[in-house]
Design a protein around this motif. Structure first.
Motif, PDB file in Angstrom:
ATOM      1  N   ALA A  50     -20.075 -14.900 -37.176  1.00  0.00           N
ATOM      2  CA  ALA A  50     -21.187 -14.674 -36.256  1.00  0.00           C
ATOM      3  C   ALA A  50     -22.167 -15.835 -36.338  1.00  0.00           C
ATOM      4  O   ALA A  50     -22.061 -16.701 -37.209  1.00  0.00           O
ATOM      5  CB  ALA A  50     -21.882 -13.363 -36.602  1.00  0.00           C
ATOM      6  N   THR A  51     -23.137 -15.810 -35.446  1.00  0.00           N
ATOM      7  CA  THR A  51     -24.158 -16.840 -35.383  1.00  0.00           C
ATOM      8  C   THR A  51     -25.370 -16.447 -36.221  1.00  0.00           C
ATOM      9  O   THR A  51     -25.818 -15.302 -36.163  1.00  0.00           O
ATOM     10  CB  THR A  51     -24.610 -17.035 -33.920  1.00  0.00           C
ATOM     11  OG1 THR A  51     -23.458 -17.325 -33.130  1.00  0.00           O
ATOM     12  CG2 THR A  51     -25.602 -18.148 -33.783  1.00  0.00           C
ATOM     13  N   ASP A  65     -24.163 -10.701 -33.410  1.00  0.00           N
ATOM     14  CA  ASP A  65     -22.878 -10.607 -32.723  1.00  0.00           C
ATOM     15  C   ASP A  65     -22.821  -9.246 -32.041  1.00  0.00           C
ATOM     16  O   ASP A  65     -23.382  -8.279 -32.541  1.00  0.00           O
ATOM     17  CB  ASP A  65     -21.722 -10.740 -33.725  1.00  0.00           C
ATOM     18  CG  ASP A  65     -20.393 -10.907 -33.038  1.00  0.00           C
ATOM     19  OD1 ASP A  65     -19.748  -9.870 -32.754  1.00  0.00           O
ATOM     20  OD2 ASP A  65     -19.990 -12.044 -32.768  1.00  0.00           O
ATOM     21  N   ASP A  67     -20.527  -7.178 -31.960  1.00  0.00           N
ATOM     22  CA  ASP A  67     -19.748  -6.209 -32.723  1.00  0.00           C
ATOM     23  C   ASP A  67     -20.591  -5.420 -33.731  1.00  0.00           C
ATOM     24  O   ASP A  67     -20.124  -4.471 -34.327  1.00  0.00           O
ATOM     25  CB  ASP A  67     -18.612  -6.935 -33.448  1.00  0.00           C
ATOM     26  CG  ASP A  67     -17.523  -6.001 -33.919  1.00  0.00           C
ATOM     27  OD1 ASP A  67     -17.317  -4.952 -33.289  1.00  0.00           O
ATOM     28  OD2 ASP A  67     -16.879  -6.309 -34.933  1.00  0.00           O
TER      29      ASP A  67
END
Length: 133
Positions: A50-51, A65, A67
């Motif tokens: 993720a970021t 993210d 998710d």
């Protein structure tokens, strides 16, 4: 009368034997399982990519993210990480329930205000963090 009924039956059967009407294709379904971390069992090992959204402390940062529940996840690490927004990271870790009181000493979290939104939710305790350039 029999001839009319027989003709109607033949037409009905002939109409049913033809090619079926094309059906519309189903709507594409998302392959993302929302809330993966929230549905993971405590103690489960999880790998997420993720970021980095923000760094709270050298040992705590937030990744974003789709998710994740609420789109973000708190990551804790015993050692300092070099991740900075908006870098992409892959974190291998263990799912825990976040309690500032229980975890602040071990992870040197700093002031509690920064963690208020995560209290009682899930966090990921990192065993390995890979920062992608």
């Amino acid at each position: 009368m029999r001839l009319v009924a027989l003709s109607a039956a033949i037409l009905l059967v002939a109409g049913c034997a033809g090619e079926p009407d094309p059906q519309p294709s189903p709507e594409p379904a998302s392959t993302v399982r929302l809330g993966t971390v929230a549905s993971a069992e405590l103690g489960a090992r999880l790998t997420v990519t993720a970021t980095v959204d923000r760094v709270i402390a050298g040992t705590a940062f937030v990744v974003r993210d789709v998710d994740f529940t609420d789109g973000r996840l708190l990551v804790l690490s015993v050692g300092k990480t070099t991740a900075e927004p908006p870098q992409l990271v892959t974190v291998v870790g263990t799912v825990v329930d976040f309690s500032y009181r229980d975890l602040s000493g071990r992870y040197q979290l700093g002031p509690s205000d920064a963690y208020r939104d995560f209290e009682g939710g899930r966090a990921l305790v990192a065993e390995d963090v890979t920062v992608w350039d």
